[in-house]
Design an enzyme around this catalytic site. Structure first.
Site, mmCIF file in Angstrom:
data_model
loop_
_atom_site.group_PDB
_atom_site.id
_atom_site.type_symbol
_atom_site.label_atom_id
_atom_site.label_comp_id
_atom_site.label_asym_id
_atom_site.label_seq_id
_atom_site.Cartn_x
_atom_site.Cartn_y
_atom_site.Cartn_z
ATOM 1 N N THR A 13 -64.240 84.369 20.204
ATOM 2 C CA THR A 13 -63.515 83.279 19.543
ATOM 3 C C THR A 13 -63.632 81.968 20.306
ATOM 4 O OG1 THR A 13 -61.934 84.853 18.606
ATOM 5 C CG2 THR A 13 -61.262 82.551 18.697
ATOM 6 N N VAL A 14 -63.347 81.993 21.608
ATOM 7 C CA VAL A 14 -63.372 80.760 22.397
ATOM 8 C C VAL A 14 -64.800 80.317 22.667
ATOM 9 C CG1 VAL A 14 -62.668 79.670 24.556
ATOM 10 C CG2 VAL A 14 -61.127 81.280 23.424
ATOM 11 N N LYS A 105 -56.834 83.441 32.353
ATOM 12 C CA LYS A 105 -55.599 83.387 33.148
ATOM 13 C C LYS A 105 -55.366 84.683 33.917
ATOM 14 C CE LYS A 105 -53.838 85.607 29.414
ATOM 15 N NZ LYS A 105 -54.594 85.857 28.174
ATOM 16 N N VAL A 132 -54.013 78.307 30.511
ATOM 17 C CA VAL A 132 -52.584 78.264 30.194
ATOM 18 C C VAL A 132 -52.370 77.359 28.983
ATOM 19 C CG1 VAL A 132 -50.266 77.659 31.000
ATOM 20 C CG2 VAL A 132 -51.933 78.618 32.602
ATOM 21 N N GLY A 134 -53.621 77.158 25.982
ATOM 22 C CA GLY A 134 -54.715 76.762 25.096
ATOM 23 C C GLY A 134 -55.061 75.294 25.167
ATOM 24 N N ILE A 136 -53.143 72.682 25.216
ATOM 25 C CA ILE A 136 -52.181 71.784 25.858
ATOM 26 C C ILE A 136 -52.649 71.515 27.288
ATOM 27 C CG2 ILE A 136 -49.771 71.430 26.494
ATOM 28 C CD1 ILE A 136 -49.028 73.619 24.484
ATOM 29 N N GLU A 190 -52.639 91.691 19.794
ATOM 30 C CA GLU A 190 -53.727 92.646 19.993
ATOM 31 C C GLU A 190 -53.312 94.027 19.475
ATOM 32 O OE1 GLU A 190 -56.626 91.797 21.196
ATOM 33 O OE2 GLU A 190 -56.116 89.752 21.800
ATOM 34 N N LYS A 205 -49.456 83.319 33.453
ATOM 35 C CA LYS A 205 -49.527 81.877 33.219
ATOM 36 C C LYS A 205 -48.491 81.124 34.071
ATOM 37 C CE LYS A 205 -51.258 82.578 28.529
ATOM 38 N NZ LYS A 205 -50.910 82.622 27.089
#
Length: 430
Positions: A13-14, A105, A132, A134, A136, A190, A205
């Site tokens: 995804t990332v 993280k 931490v 996403g 932000i 998940e 985090k």
């Protein structure tokens, strides 16, 4: 200047989001950093898998050496997850003088300080703002924007899964198990939700946030951690009747050179900014001595928000390369590792008891708290669901954790107390 060559570890995804951001914002990125950035290799586990992004087939490899031992690659972006194997891979990359950008993280909470020191020795950068909250930019804000301030406290909703669950339980009156299934079906949780619902993800985090904010080397083992599995609809209803909302909150504070880090269900006043953060969104509330109160809010996960943070870190690495100042991002901790004792950890507490509904019972209970010098801001007594049984709900004034533990232990010794149903921290009323 030559192009900066990037090796990308992971195309989930990332990773897919990173490829999209680099492609879609190519001209803007080149303008800001002064040179081109190009992906040259991507480490994947399956070469034949269908991808959500158009990529060159010769970018793909299943051999980590094609990235970490490749002399042409300048920066490794790690978004594949994992801890021990990933740690070994990044150590090898750093020894090969490669800069690191990671969103991991779990890795940084466990091995971060060691990796940062190794990078400094090798004049490499490690940036991990995406690990931490996403999209932000909270880590960068603490390390740069608020660097001159003395941060006294951080409170945050840093796990979107648990916030989604608590929002549904509070707003729709749904039970935990039902909401968890819904969150899994929507992809917010998940298949094995343990790390989220038991607080481990948030604890990792908060460890990273506290390390930067307090300039002290704190470990995951230093975090007091309680998850949300035990929260019932009755707890939520009682909290509502007292004008509170229950959230899983990470809290880090430091006074007189001693730190405390905790992740636990916490009652917040309904009008507190964090109480208003809904669903999968994250928010971090920072108390600075000079700046006062600030809050950072936004999506805590997702392909493009997290990828944006990753690429922003990559751009910072490239700027450092061009300026010749790589390897100076890590600064040794300013303060020695000192934690608050239980007698130095103060908070208000919500306590819910099932007791015998008989003359003198309440007096016995209040005597236990009086012996520990505990006083109350709010008390409710309601009929229980059985004959001659009542429920008592109390909110204390600020007490130490030592006072709390002694009081709870002494309550269990009373015949009139049938059950300690729940107890939660109360915060946000400074």
């Amino acid at each position: 200047m030559k192009k900066i060559q990037v090796g990308l570890c992971g195309l989930g995804t990332v990773g897919t989001g990173v490829v999209k951001v680099l492609e879609d914002h190519q001209e803007q990125i080149k303008h800001k950093v002064g040179c081109e950035i190009e992906i040259s290799k991507i480490l994947v586990s399956n070469l034949e898998k269908t991808r959500d992004v158009v990529i060159k087939q010769d970018w793909l490899t299943i051999d980590p050496a094609d990235l970490v031992d490749n002399p042409e690659i300048d920066v490794i972006i790690e978004v594949m997850g994992g801890i021990e194997d990933t740690n070994q891979l990044l150590e090898r990359a750093i020894r090969n003088k490669k800069h690191i950008v990671t969103a991991n993280k779990d890795l940084m909470a466990v091995h971060g300080q060691k990796l940062l020191r190794l990078a400094k020795e090798n004049k490499c950068d490690i940036l991990y703002d995406a690990s931490v909250a996403g999209g932000i930019p909270i880590l960068r804000s603490l390390s740069d924007g608020l660097a001159s301030d003395h941060i006294q406290k951080i409170m945050g909703i840093v796990n979107g899964t648990t916030n989604y669950i608590m929002t549904k339980m509070t707003d729709e009156g749904l039970p935990f198990d039902e909401v968890l299934e819904e969150a899994q079906a929507l992809g917010f949780a998940e298949a094995d939700p343990t790390s989220d619902v038991d607080g481990l993800d948030a604890a990792r985090k908060m460890t990273l946030l506290a390390n930067i904010a307090f300039r002290m080397e704190l470990n995951l083992e230093d975090v007091h951690m309680v998850g949300i599995r035990g929260i019932t609809q009755e707890d939520i209803n009682f909290a509502e009747s007292l004008d509170y909302t229950i959230k899983l909150i990470g809290i880090a504070s430091m006074q007189d050179g001693k730190a405390e880090v905790t992740v636990e269900p916490t009652l917040l006043p309904k009008d507190h900014p964090l109480a208003l953060v809904k669903n999968e969104y994250n928010a971090v509330y920072v108390y600075g001595e000079a700046v006062g109160e600030t809050m950072f809010y936004g999506p805590g996960a997702g392909s493009l928000p997290t990828a944006t943070a990753v690429v922003s870190d990559l751009m910072e690495v490239v700027k450092n390369i061009r300026l010749g100042i790589s390897g100076n991002t890590y600064i040794d901790p300013q303060f020695d590792h000192h934690l608050k004792s239980d007698s130095e950890k103060f908070s208000r507490q919500f306590i819910r008891l099932e007791v015998e509904d008989q003359a003198g019972a309440f007096q016995e209970i209040t005597n236990v708290f009086s012996d520990e010098k505990v006083s109350f801001a709010k008390i409710l007594q309601l009929p229980g669901d059985r004959e001659k049984i009542a429920e008592i709900v109390m909110v204390t004034h600020k007490i130490s954790r030592e006072q709390l533990l002694k009081s709870l232990a002494n309550l269990k010794g009373l015949d009139v107390v049938k059950r300690l149903i729940s107890h939660y921290r109360v915060d946000g009323e400074e």
